[in-house]
Motif scaffolding. Structure first.
Motif, mmCIF file in Angstrom:
data_model
loop_
_atom_site.group_PDB
_atom_site.id
_atom_site.type_symbol
_atom_site.label_atom_id
_atom_site.label_comp_id
_atom_site.label_asym_id
_atom_site.label_seq_id
_atom_site.Cartn_x
_atom_site.Cartn_y
_atom_site.Cartn_z
ATOM 1 N N GLN A 284 -9.583 4.803 -56.259
ATOM 2 C CA GLN A 284 -9.306 5.713 -55.131
ATOM 3 C C GLN A 284 -10.247 6.907 -55.178
ATOM 4 O O GLN A 284 -10.788 7.298 -54.147
ATOM 5 N N LEU A 285 -10.466 7.464 -56.349
ATOM 6 C CA LEU A 285 -11.378 8.604 -56.479
ATOM 7 C C LEU A 285 -12.805 8.231 -56.104
ATOM 8 O O LEU A 285 -13.524 9.042 -55.516
ATOM 9 N N GLN B 57 -7.571 11.006 -69.504
ATOM 10 C CA GLN B 57 -7.969 11.313 -70.878
ATOM 11 C C GLN B 57 -6.770 11.238 -71.827
ATOM 12 O O GLN B 57 -6.885 10.718 -72.939
ATOM 13 N N ALA B 58 -5.636 11.721 -71.386
ATOM 14 C CA ALA B 58 -4.430 11.689 -72.225
ATOM 15 C C ALA B 58 -4.025 10.252 -72.542
ATOM 16 O O ALA B 58 -3.700 9.928 -73.697
ATOM 17 N N TYR B 59 -4.050 9.373 -71.538
ATOM 18 C CA TYR B 59 -3.703 7.969 -71.792
ATOM 19 C C TYR B 59 -4.715 7.309 -72.726
ATOM 20 O O TYR B 59 -4.342 6.529 -73.602
ATOM 21 N N LEU B 60 -5.976 7.627 -72.534
ATOM 22 C CA LEU B 60 -7.006 7.037 -73.401
ATOM 23 C C LEU B 60 -6.829 7.498 -74.843
ATOM 24 O O LEU B 60 -6.915 6.691 -75.776
ATOM 25 N N GLN B 61 -6.568 8.784 -75.026
ATOM 26 C CA GLN B 61 -6.358 9.296 -76.381
ATOM 27 C C GLN B 61 -5.097 8.717 -77.011
ATOM 28 O O GLN B 61 -5.091 8.357 -78.191
ATOM 29 N N VAL C 240 -18.181 12.471 -59.213
ATOM 30 C CA VAL C 240 -17.124 13.010 -58.357
ATOM 31 C C VAL C 240 -16.645 14.379 -58.835
ATOM 32 O O VAL C 240 -16.434 15.298 -58.026
ATOM 33 N N ALA C 241 -16.482 14.558 -60.141
ATOM 34 C CA ALA C 241 -15.974 15.817 -60.688
ATOM 35 C C ALA C 241 -16.921 16.981 -60.424
ATOM 36 O O ALA C 241 -16.512 18.147 -60.490
ATOM 37 N N ARG C 242 -18.163 16.699 -60.115
ATOM 38 C CA ARG C 242 -19.149 17.755 -59.823
ATOM 39 C C ARG C 242 -18.962 18.339 -58.415
ATOM 40 O O ARG C 242 -19.376 19.456 -58.158
ATOM 41 N N THR C 243 -18.342 17.555 -57.548
ATOM 42 C CA THR C 243 -18.210 18.009 -56.159
ATOM 43 C C THR C 243 -16.762 18.245 -55.734
ATOM 44 O O THR C 243 -16.529 18.862 -54.700
ATOM 45 N N ARG D 245 -9.529 17.648 -61.807
ATOM 46 C CA ARG D 245 -9.117 17.949 -63.193
ATOM 47 C C ARG D 245 -7.821 17.277 -63.582
ATOM 48 O O ARG D 245 -7.715 16.734 -64.678
ATOM 49 N N GLU D 246 -6.824 17.315 -62.711
ATOM 50 C CA GLU D 246 -5.524 16.719 -63.048
ATOM 51 C C GLU D 246 -5.660 15.227 -63.320
ATOM 52 O O GLU D 246 -5.115 14.719 -64.309
ATOM 53 N N GLU D 247 -6.357 14.539 -62.460
ATOM 54 C CA GLU D 247 -6.557 13.096 -62.640
ATOM 55 C C GLU D 247 -7.328 12.805 -63.923
ATOM 56 O O GLU D 247 -6.989 11.880 -64.669
#
Length: 142
Positions: free
Chosen positions: A138-139, A63-67, A49-52, A56-58
Motif C-alpha cells: 500500500q505504501l 521494525q518492531a515486528y522484524l526485531q 517513500v520515507a523521504r517524501t 514513521r508509524e508504519e
C-alpha cells in the motif's frame, strides 16, 4: 503392536516429532522468505517513500515486528532442538520400559504444550508478516 498406534505414547511421540520438523521448516521459511523480503522492503521504503512522506508509524511497527522475530526465531530454533531431544529421550525411555504408560502420557502432554506454543508463535509471525506485506504494498502504491 500398541507402540505403532498413535493412541500410544510412542505413536503420539512420532506424530509430535513430525510436528517439530514442520515448525523447524516453517521458521526457516519465515526467516528466509518473509523476514528477508520485509527487511529489504524496509530499506527500500526508508530510502524512497520515507523521504517524501511521514510514514514513521508504519516503519516503526514493521521494525518492531522484524526485531521481535529476529529474537524469537532463535528461541524457537533452540526450542525445536530441545523438544526434538526431549521427545527422542522420552521415546527411548518408553521403549526401554523406564517409564510406565501413565508417566509417559504425562510427559507427552507437557511436550505437547511446548509444541503448541511454538506452532502459535509461527502462526503469529506469519499473520503479522502477511499484514506488513500488505502495508508495504500500500505504501508503495500511494
Amino acid at each position: 503392536m500398541v507402540a505403532c498406534n498413535s493412541k500410544s505414547p510412542s505413536g503420539q511421540i512420532k506424530l509430535m516429532q513430525k510436528r517439530v520438523d514442520v515448525v523447524e521448516r516453517q521458521v526457516e521459511v519465515l526467516y528466509n522468505q518473509d523476514f528477508d523480503y520485509l527487511v529489504k522492503a524496509y530499506k527500500a521504503l526508508d530510502t524512497t517513500v520515507a523521504r517524501t512522506r511521514d510514514i514513521r508509524e508504519e516503519m516503526q511497527l514493521l521494525q518492531a515486528y522484524l526485531q521481535q522475530f529476529e529474537t524469537q526465531s532463535e528461541e524457537i530454533k533452540d526450542n525445536v532442538k530441545f523438544s526434538r531431544k526431549q521427545l527422542s529421550d522420552l521415546d527411548d525411555d518408553i521403549k526401554n520400559k523406564i517409564l510406565d504408560e501413565q508417566t509417559a502420557w504425562q510427559y507427552t502432554r507437557e511436550e505437547e504444550k511446548v509444541l503448541d506454543v511454538m506452532e502459535a508463535q509461527i502462526r503469529y509471525f506469519q499473520e503479522k508478516f502477511d499484514a506488513q506485506k500488505e502495508v508495504v504494498n500500500q505504501l508503495r502504491k500511494e
